[in-house]
Design an enzyme around this catalytic site. Sequence first.
Site, PDB file in Angstrom:
ATOM      1  N   HIS A  56      11.773  -3.992   0.433  1.00 34.75           N
ATOM      2  CA  HIS A  56      10.415  -3.562   0.767  1.00 34.75           C
ATOM      3  C   HIS A  56      10.075  -3.995   2.185  1.00 34.75           C
ATOM      4  CE1 HIS A  56       8.813  -3.227  -3.646  1.00 34.75           C
ATOM      5  NE2 HIS A  56       9.999  -2.643  -3.479  1.00 34.75           N
ATOM      6  N   GLU A  58       7.561  -5.598   3.352  1.00 34.55           N
ATOM      7  CA  GLU A  58       7.105  -6.987   3.445  1.00 34.55           C
ATOM      8  C   GLU A  58       8.279  -7.960   3.432  1.00 34.55           C
ATOM      9  OE1 GLU A  58       4.125  -4.986   0.520  1.00 34.55           O
ATOM     10  OE2 GLU A  58       6.182  -4.673   1.188  1.00 34.55           O
ATOM     11  N   CYS A  86       3.342  -5.548  -3.778  1.00 35.02           N
ATOM     12  CA  CYS A  86       3.655  -5.626  -5.205  1.00 35.02           C
ATOM     13  C   CYS A  86       3.802  -7.097  -5.593  1.00 35.02           C
ATOM     14  CB  CYS A  86       4.953  -4.863  -5.489  1.00 35.02           C
ATOM     15  SG  CYS A  86       6.438  -5.669  -4.827  1.00 35.02           S
ATOM     16  N   CYS A  89       6.745  -8.927  -3.730  1.00 28.46           N
ATOM     17  CA  CYS A  89       6.423  -9.285  -2.347  1.00 28.46           C
ATOM     18  C   CYS A  89       5.354 -10.368  -2.305  1.00 28.46           C
ATOM     19  CB  CYS A  89       5.968  -8.047  -1.582  1.00 28.46           C
ATOM     20  SG  CYS A  89       7.307  -6.841  -1.365  1.00 28.46           S
TER      21      CYS A  89
END
Length: 147
Positions: A56, A58, A86, A89
């Site tokens: 992801h 992040e 999410c 993260c």
Amino acid sequence: MENIFTDEYFMKKALQEAEVAFEKGEIPVGAIIVIDNKVIARSHNLTELLNDVTAHAEMQSITAAANFLGGKYLTGCTLYVTLEPCQMCAGALYWSQISKIVFGASDENRGFEKMGTQLHPKTIVVRGVMANEASSLMRQFFIQRRK
């Protein structure tokens, strides 16, 4: 003198990263990490390219910022991300002790707030910065995918 380094200023940079993800066929999420008004990490989703569910935006930014700083803690740093993180993260952000998170669009289904994931108690959260632009990019992406 007016401070140009606003949350909107940095969110525009995160949106540029999201647009790069969009062009690559990745879910268009972009992130940057800033310290003292300097961008030290920039990233976007790479889950398709790397075939990695943890890639992801992040997570990529956390790693890049930690490498830049030479340590695992991101105190004094701000994450700008186009979509609410999410729970995966958010967990990594908790452990990084990041000082501030600014996100654009809320994730009503998978966001850390919906899932009840806790951030570090000292982390400040700012919601909805340029949310319309971030949401619009997401909608465009999924409309294209469904054609």
